[in-house]
Motif scaffolding. Structure first.
Motif, PDB file in Angstrom:
ATOM      1  N   LEU A 190       0.831  -1.198   0.000  1.00  0.00           N
ATOM      2  CA  LEU A 190       0.000   0.000   0.000  1.00  0.00           C
ATOM      3  C   LEU A 190       0.869   1.253   0.000  1.00  0.00           C
ATOM      4  CD1 LEU A 190      -2.861   1.247   0.231  1.00  0.00           C
ATOM      5  CD2 LEU A 190      -2.617   1.068   2.714  1.00  0.00           C
ATOM      6  N   PHE A 191       1.961   1.233   0.777  1.00  0.00           N
ATOM      7  CA  PHE A 191       2.890   2.366   0.787  1.00  0.00           C
ATOM      8  C   PHE A 191       3.500   2.589  -0.596  1.00  0.00           C
ATOM      9  CE2 PHE A 191       3.907   1.829   5.601  1.00  0.00           C
ATOM     10  CZ  PHE A 191       2.753   2.521   5.911  1.00  0.00           C
ATOM     11  N   LEU A 192       3.766   1.507  -1.325  1.00  0.00           N
ATOM     12  CA  LEU A 192       4.332   1.638  -2.669  1.00  0.00           C
ATOM     13  C   LEU A 192       3.403   2.463  -3.554  1.00  0.00           C
ATOM     14  CD1 LEU A 192       6.552   0.833  -4.743  1.00  0.00           C
ATOM     15  CD2 LEU A 192       5.121  -1.136  -5.310  1.00  0.00           C
ATOM     16  N   PHE A 193       2.103   2.196  -3.451  1.00  0.00           N
ATOM     17  CA  PHE A 193       1.145   2.967  -4.244  1.00  0.00           C
ATOM     18  C   PHE A 193       1.052   4.395  -3.743  1.00  0.00           C
ATOM     19  CE2 PHE A 193      -2.939   4.589  -5.522  1.00  0.00           C
ATOM     20  CZ  PHE A 193      -3.077   4.142  -6.824  1.00  0.00           C
ATOM     21  N   VAL A 194       0.978   4.575  -2.433  1.00  0.00           N
ATOM     22  CA  VAL A 194       0.803   5.911  -1.857  1.00  0.00           C
ATOM     23  C   VAL A 194       1.990   6.815  -2.182  1.00  0.00           C
ATOM     24  CG1 VAL A 194       0.693   7.183   0.325  1.00  0.00           C
ATOM     25  CG2 VAL A 194      -0.760   5.190  -0.033  1.00  0.00           C
ATOM     26  N   PHE A 195       3.209   6.274  -2.089  1.00  0.00           N
ATOM     27  CA  PHE A 195       4.402   7.095  -2.291  1.00  0.00           C
ATOM     28  C   PHE A 195       4.813   7.191  -3.760  1.00  0.00           C
ATOM     29  CE2 PHE A 195       4.741   6.341   2.228  1.00  0.00           C
ATOM     30  CZ  PHE A 195       5.271   7.516   2.712  1.00  0.00           C
ATOM     31  N   HIS A 196       4.526   6.162  -4.561  1.00  0.00           N
ATOM     32  CA  HIS A 196       5.111   6.115  -5.900  1.00  0.00           C
ATOM     33  C   HIS A 196       4.107   5.752  -6.990  1.00  0.00           C
ATOM     34  CE1 HIS A 196       8.929   6.536  -3.885  1.00  0.00           C
ATOM     35  NE2 HIS A 196       8.708   5.437  -3.195  1.00  0.00           N
ATOM     36  N   ALA A 197       2.841   6.134  -6.806  1.00  0.00           N
ATOM     37  CA  ALA A 197       1.830   5.823  -7.820  1.00  0.00           C
ATOM     38  C   ALA A 197       2.156   6.444  -9.167  1.00  0.00           C
ATOM     39  CB  ALA A 197       0.456   6.303  -7.345  1.00  0.00           C
ATOM     40  N   GLY A 198       2.772   7.623  -9.149  1.00  0.00           N
ATOM     41  CA  GLY A 198       3.067   8.318 -10.392  1.00  0.00           C
ATOM     42  C   GLY A 198       4.350   7.899 -11.063  1.00  0.00           C
ATOM     43  N   THR A 199       5.138   7.023 -10.418  1.00  0.00           N
ATOM     44  CA  THR A 199       6.449   6.683 -10.974  1.00  0.00           C
ATOM     45  C   THR A 199       6.680   5.179 -11.110  1.00  0.00           C
ATOM     46  OG1 THR A 199       7.332   6.955  -8.724  1.00  0.00           O
ATOM     47  CG2 THR A 199       7.630   8.774 -10.251  1.00  0.00           C
ATOM     48  N   PHE A 200       5.917   4.350 -10.410  1.00  0.00           N
ATOM     49  CA  PHE A 200       6.099   2.907 -10.566  1.00  0.00           C
ATOM     50  C   PHE A 200       5.180   2.378 -11.669  1.00  0.00           C
ATOM     51  CE2 PHE A 200       5.978  -1.629  -9.294  1.00  0.00           C
ATOM     52  CZ  PHE A 200       7.334  -1.852  -9.243  1.00  0.00           C
ATOM     53  N   CYS A 201       5.010   3.173 -12.718  1.00  0.00           N
ATOM     54  CA  CYS A 201       4.139   2.775 -13.819  1.00  0.00           C
ATOM     55  C   CYS A 201       4.932   2.593 -15.111  1.00  0.00           C
ATOM     56  CB  CYS A 201       3.043   3.814 -14.025  1.00  0.00           C
ATOM     57  SG  CYS A 201       3.645   5.491 -14.240  1.00  0.00           S
ATOM     58  N   TYR A 202       6.254   2.669 -15.022  1.00  0.00           N
ATOM     59  CA  TYR A 202       7.059   2.405 -16.203  1.00  0.00           C
ATOM     60  C   TYR A 202       6.963   0.925 -16.566  1.00  0.00           C
ATOM     61  CZ  TYR A 202       9.087   7.014 -15.468  1.00  0.00           C
ATOM     62  OH  TYR A 202       9.265   8.362 -15.317  1.00  0.00           O
ATOM     63  N   ALA A 203       7.192   0.628 -17.817  1.00  0.00           N
ATOM     64  CA  ALA A 203       7.013  -0.737 -18.284  1.00  0.00           C
ATOM     65  C   ALA A 203       8.230  -1.599 -17.949  1.00  0.00           C
ATOM     66  CB  ALA A 203       6.756  -0.729 -19.793  1.00  0.00           C
ATOM     67  N   ARG A 204       9.218  -1.570 -18.820  1.00  0.00           N
ATOM     68  CA  ARG A 204      10.385  -2.426 -18.635  1.00  0.00           C
ATOM     69  C   ARG A 204      11.137  -2.079 -17.362  1.00  0.00           C
ATOM     70  NH1 ARG A 204      13.842  -0.752 -22.703  1.00  0.00           N
ATOM     71  NH2 ARG A 204      12.571   1.132 -22.932  1.00  0.00           N
ATOM     72  N   ALA A 205      11.212  -0.788 -17.024  1.00  0.00           N
ATOM     73  CA  ALA A 205      11.987  -0.365 -15.856  1.00  0.00           C
ATOM     74  C   ALA A 205      11.415  -0.927 -14.565  1.00  0.00           C
ATOM     75  CB  ALA A 205      12.048   1.156 -15.792  1.00  0.00           C
ATOM     76  N   SER A 206      10.083  -0.932 -14.428  1.00  0.00           N
ATOM     77  CA  SER A 206       9.467  -1.435 -13.194  1.00  0.00           C
ATOM     78  C   SER A 206       9.782  -2.911 -12.994  1.00  0.00           C
ATOM     79  CB  SER A 206       7.951  -1.210 -13.235  1.00  0.00           C
ATOM     80  OG  SER A 206       7.643   0.161 -13.239  1.00  0.00           O
ATOM     81  N   LEU A 207       9.679  -3.691 -14.056  1.00  0.00           N
ATOM     82  CA  LEU A 207       9.986  -5.119 -13.950  1.00  0.00           C
ATOM     83  C   LEU A 207      11.464  -5.329 -13.654  1.00  0.00           C
ATOM     84  CD1 LEU A 207       9.108  -8.039 -14.128  1.00  0.00           C
ATOM     85  CD2 LEU A 207       9.436  -7.944 -16.614  1.00  0.00           C
ATOM     86  N   ALA A 208      12.324  -4.551 -14.295  1.00  0.00           N
ATOM     87  CA  ALA A 208      13.766  -4.690 -14.069  1.00  0.00           C
ATOM     88  C   ALA A 208      14.128  -4.368 -12.629  1.00  0.00           C
ATOM     89  CB  ALA A 208      14.534  -3.778 -15.032  1.00  0.00           C
ATOM     90  N   MET A 209      13.543  -3.302 -12.076  1.00  0.00           N
ATOM     91  CA  MET A 209      13.820  -2.945 -10.691  1.00  0.00           C
ATOM     92  C   MET A 209      13.351  -4.042  -9.743  1.00  0.00           C
ATOM     93  SD  MET A 209      13.090   1.167 -10.437  1.00  0.00           S
ATOM     94  CE  MET A 209      11.564   1.181 -11.366  1.00  0.00           C
ATOM     95  N   ALA A 210      12.181  -4.622 -10.032  1.00  0.00           N
ATOM     96  CA  ALA A 210      11.654  -5.687  -9.180  1.00  0.00           C
ATOM     97  C   ALA A 210      12.587  -6.908  -9.195  1.00  0.00           C
ATOM     98  CB  ALA A 210      10.247  -6.078  -9.644  1.00  0.00           C
ATOM     99  N   VAL A 211      13.068  -7.287 -10.372  1.00  0.00           N
ATOM    100  CA  VAL A 211      13.990  -8.421 -10.483  1.00  0.00           C
ATOM    101  C   VAL A 211      15.282  -8.126  -9.739  1.00  0.00           C
ATOM    102  CG1 VAL A 211      15.384  -9.780 -12.098  1.00  0.00           C
ATOM    103  CG2 VAL A 211      12.999  -9.244 -12.655  1.00  0.00           C
ATOM    104  N   TYR A 212      15.777  -6.918  -9.878  1.00  0.00           N
ATOM    105  CA  TYR A 212      17.028  -6.523  -9.221  1.00  0.00           C
ATOM    106  C   TYR A 212      16.919  -6.676  -7.704  1.00  0.00           C
ATOM    107  CZ  TYR A 212      20.852  -3.471  -7.670  1.00  0.00           C
ATOM    108  OH  TYR A 212      21.975  -2.962  -7.048  1.00  0.00           O
ATOM    109  N   PHE A 213      15.865  -6.139  -7.124  1.00  0.00           N
ATOM    110  CA  PHE A 213      15.744  -6.186  -5.671  1.00  0.00           C
ATOM    111  C   PHE A 213      15.273  -7.545  -5.164  1.00  0.00           C
ATOM    112  CE2 PHE A 213      15.779  -1.592  -6.396  1.00  0.00           C
ATOM    113  CZ  PHE A 213      16.801  -1.266  -5.529  1.00  0.00           C
ATOM    114  N   LEU A 214      14.698  -8.347  -6.045  1.00  0.00           N
ATOM    115  CA  LEU A 214      14.467  -9.746  -5.678  1.00  0.00           C
ATOM    116  C   LEU A 214      15.801 -10.427  -5.422  1.00  0.00           C
ATOM    117  CD1 LEU A 214      12.731 -12.297  -5.367  1.00  0.00           C
ATOM    118  CD2 LEU A 214      12.915 -12.600  -7.867  1.00  0.00           C
ATOM    119  N   GLY A 215      16.771 -10.176  -6.298  1.00  0.00           N
ATOM    120  CA  GLY A 215      18.107 -10.735  -6.092  1.00  0.00           C
ATOM    121  C   GLY A 215      18.744 -10.236  -4.807  1.00  0.00           C
ATOM    122  N   ILE A 216      18.587  -8.947  -4.512  1.00  0.00           N
ATOM    123  CA  ILE A 216      19.143  -8.386  -3.273  1.00  0.00           C
ATOM    124  C   ILE A 216      18.485  -9.037  -2.065  1.00  0.00           C
ATOM    125  CG2 ILE A 216      19.494  -6.280  -1.941  1.00  0.00           C
ATOM    126  CD1 ILE A 216      21.080  -6.408  -4.564  1.00  0.00           C
TER     127      ILE A 216
END
Length: 369
Positions: free
Chosen positions: A139-165
């Motif tokens: 819920l915080f992800l939406f509240v803080f970053h609703a306007g920026t976590f809507c990129y296509a390839r970048a959002s998936l890439a960031m998610a994969v990156y931090f999954l590894g972390i």
């Protein structure tokens, strides 16, 4: 009748940003009730895992706040991906969606790409359960970053990156920790801008203490500024990472009024990132924290320092600066969720964070019209 693709051109109708802004306000009010009102009533907030299903469906399939939504729609229907020079993974996804006997292949693409990003983020938060509430963090992800976590390839890439972390820090077995590093590096194949994330991976091994972080800041800033200054004479190098040829045209299209709003949005947006990080840093330097949270803090620190370095070299409003800053969205949300769950923020501090988020995202919705 197709409900999503009956728009002329490749830009969103003016009513769509308003619709999604209203959705954002509803969710924001809900988050305020779950956090601040519960806090003032001396009640402990409860997790909101059920919200995941609603958020996942709406965000993954229908959510749009910039023209990426319609750009990718046109690519799926018109563009010849066989000559696409970017990440090859998406060629297979598009071909798969086009091969389906289904009238809405773009919704499937959305579900796989954006939906996959959200699912991975929720899985990361689940790995940290006990330290934070996964549903509330989402819920915080939406509240803080609703306007920026809507990129296509970048959002998936960031998610994969931090999954590894997350894998690296949540497991002690050497084989799994190596797997985590490999997964983080593989994010490059989902979006080339993650080369920045790969460059800050050494932060994982840096000692977590105030003096050490100060040394890291100075060392990292000097190195990145020198490297960026060297490559700044070759604009194609940076453009190839950030797709600046497409993004810069959007910025240049702002009229004078829009540019004023954009400057305000830039200031508020940066405060939305750096103010929570300042609060987290104050607490983390004075208290012992779990190793897995400390690791996310270190990697966030490195990304923010890289963003500052881009800011020094290329300016505060450039696409390079804010796209690097956005890489820290996921771990920043995790740190906020951890801090809130463990009472590290004062009421006034958390309220200021929410106000900054509301202002930042509202301005972005207004600019999108």
């Amino acid at each position: 009748m197709k409900l999503v693709y009956n728009f002329d051109g490749s830009t969103m109708p003016s009513w769509m940003p308003l619709l999604f802004w209203l959705l954002y306000v509803v969710v924001f009010v809900y988050a305020f009730k779950k956090t601040m009102l519960s806090w003032y009533q001396n009640q402990r907030s409860k997790d909101v895992n059920w919200l995941f299903a609603i958020y996942f469906t709406l965000f993954a399939v229908f959510y749009c706040i910039n023209d990426d939504y319609f750009q990718y729609r046109n690519w799926i229907y018109v563009r010849d991906f066989s000559v696409w020079g970017k990440e090859k993974f998406y060629i297979f996804v598009v071909l798969f969606c086009q091969s389906l006997h289904f009238d809405y292949p773009y919704e499937v693409f959305r579900f796989i790409v954006w939906g996959g990003a959200i699912f991975i983020v929720y899985y990361i938060f689940r790995k940290y359960r006990g330290l934070l509430m996964p549903g509330l963090a989402l819920l915080f992800l939406f509240v803080f970053h609703a306007g920026t976590f809507c990129y296509a390839r970048a959002s998936l890439a960031m998610a994969v990156y931090f999954l590894g972390i997350a894998i690296y820090f949540c497991y002690k077995r050497l084989s799994l920790r190596i797997l985590g590093i490999v997964v983080a590096i593989s994010s490059y194949f989902f979006h080339h801008e993650m080369i920045i994330g790969i460059a800050v991976l050494p932060c994982l091994f840096f000692p977590f203490e105030r003096k050490g972080m100060s040394y890291l800041s100075a060392f990292w800033l000097i190195i990145v500024i020198v490297v960026l200054s060297f490559f700044s004479s070759n604009a194609q190098f940076l453009d190839s990472i950030f797709d600046n040829d497409e993004l810069s045209s959007k910025i240049e299209n702002f009229n004078e009024k829009g540019q004023g709003a954009f400057r305000l949005s830039t200031l508020v947006n940066y405060l939305k990132f750096f103010y929570p990080f300042y609060l987290v840093t104050k607490y983390f330097w004075k208290n012992n924290i779990p190793r897995s949270v400390a690791g996310m803090y270190r990697i966030t620190y490195g990304i923010l320092m890289a963003s500052v370095a881009f800011m020094v070299v290329s300016g505060v409003r450039t696409v390079y600066t804010y796209r690097v800053l956005y890489i820290s969205m996921i771990p920043m949300t995790l740190l906020i969720g951890y801090g809130y769950n463990n009472g590290h923020f004062k009421k006034t501090q958390f309220l200021i964070m929410l106000i900054l988020a509301l202002l930042s995202n509202s301005i972005r919705f207004i600019n999108a019209q």
